[in-house]
Design an enzyme around this catalytic site. Structure first.
Site: not given
Length: 219
Positions: A33-35, A37, A134
């Site tokens: 996951l993105d940091r 998220t 996104r």
């Protein structure tokens, strides 16, 4: 606020594996996951389980469900966005739509609640491109709240929803100060007995508080 794996710019910074391995032993990251998220992340506890789970992701047998708060009000309740994406496609290192060089990417979006200036929705990505949700939302002019990289601003304050709030002396804390994207659930098969699993991650405090205030002060 954690990277899933070591940060290339700061290898000593804490990351998900470094915090969990002292508790659970050696772990393998199955997906990232993105940091910014929040939500559910799948890790394997053996090389065999890692291989089995990776195969499910590659064969698109895993169902991923995200929830987000976006800027704007769509004129649809459900929409399939099928736009090819190219990672690191501009000077800001964003994932961008590129009809010639992009890789196929599909996301289904469904609205869960519509407010004056924001919408709560779920996203079901059929593919797993970098920043897919996104980038797809930004491409249809509905960026995720708090996603500064893709046009969703930096934070939401209660005074943005309730103008009479925040007239005191103390500085106001934001309701949410990150990308308002939450990995809500995963459906996959257990790597040992092939049983069907459905796992959910409850909302963190900031996402939950933002939703409650939007419902209370819809605009």
């Amino acid at each position: 606020g954690l990277h899933s794996l070591p940060d290339g710019y700061d290898p000593n910074a804490p990351h998900l594996k470094s915090l969990l391995e002292p508790i659970f032993g050696r772990l393998w990251i199955v997906h990232r996951l993105d940091r910014d998220t929040s939500g559910i992340v799948l890790l394997a506890r053996s090389a065999a389980a890692h291989q089995h789970l990776n195969s499910q992701f590659e064969q698109r047998q895993v169902s991923k469900r995200y929830q987000a708060i976006i800027c704007g009000r769509p004129d649809w309740t459900e929409r399939l966005v099928s736009l090819p994406l190219q990672p690191d496609g501009d000077r800001q290192h964003r994932t961008v739509v590129n009809l010639r060089r992009g890789k196929p990417a599909e996301t289904i979006f469904r609205t869960l609640g519509i407010f004056a200036r924001f919408t709560w929705l779920e996203a079901l990505p059929h593919t797993g491109r970098t920043h897919q949700i996104r980038a797809h939302l930004a491409a249809i002019d509905l960026p995720i709240l708090g996603d500064a990289l893709y046009g969703g601003g930096t934070a939401l304050f209660l005074s943005d929803l309730k103008p009479s709030f925040g007239t005191g002396v103390a500085p106001e804390c934001p309701l949410i100060h990150r990308t308002a994207l939450h990995a809500y659930s995963l459906d996959f098969f257990h790597p040992v007995d092939d049983s069907s699993l459905h796992l959910e991650a409850p909302y963190p405090k900031d996402f939950n508080a933002t939703l409650r205030m939007l419902q209370r002060y819809p605009g």
